[in-house]
Scaffold this active site. Sequence first.
Site, PDB file in Angstrom:
ATOM      1  CE  LYS A 135      42.890  30.352  41.936  1.00 31.31           C
ATOM      2  NZ  LYS A 135      44.271  30.028  42.149  1.00 31.31           N
ATOM      3  N   GLY A 141      37.353  37.083  34.749  1.00 27.83           N
ATOM      4  CA  GLY A 141      37.805  38.471  34.662  1.00 27.83           C
ATOM      5  C   GLY A 141      39.286  38.588  34.368  1.00 27.83           C
ATOM      6  CB  CYS A 142      42.261  36.993  35.850  1.00 27.97           C
ATOM      7  SG  CYS A 142      42.007  37.664  37.521  1.00 27.97           S
ATOM      8  CB  THR A 143      40.700  34.675  31.172  1.00 25.03           C
ATOM      9  OG1 THR A 143      41.159  33.646  32.072  1.00 25.03           O
ATOM     10  CG2 THR A 143      40.913  34.230  29.736  1.00 25.03           C
ATOM     11  CB  ALA A 189      45.467  37.939  30.678  1.00 26.88           C
TER      12      ALA A 189
END
Length: 157
Positions: free
Chosen positions: A42, A47-49, A52
Amino acid sequence: MPRGIGVGDKAPDFTLPSASGEPVSLHDRIGENAVVLYFYPKDDTTGCTAEACAFRDSYESFTDLGADVIGVSSDSVERHEAFAGKHRLPFTLLSDAGGKVRKLYGVPSTLVVLPGRVTYVIDRTGTVRHTFNSMMNFGAHVTEALEAVRRLQEESA
């Protein structure tokens, strides 16, 4: 859910909308470049930031080695556009609404509801050459993919 796509398998083709709304097909990206295809849960989560931004920070290394980076989640085109702009992401984000492509690749879910985090390195012939699956080791997705792309570059030299 089908068995996950693994090393040696042909990467299933797909077409999904990018953050700009334009359709992107995997087969259009393969051939000229290797592709690092990473599935993540998401936009704008911790974590996804981190993942990315790690891909962003290594993006030039990937492109110097002849690889294209593509991130996929079920977030909307609009969320991807905002996420990419906020974090200055130079690579393509694709919206997999409903998780059709995630299922096609057999990316597992965690705790039944949280979409998994898996990275695939696909060579110029469309063959998966490396996979990495870890929900929590965000940076390793980048280092593992970069090392796999380096190996591909060495093989083709």
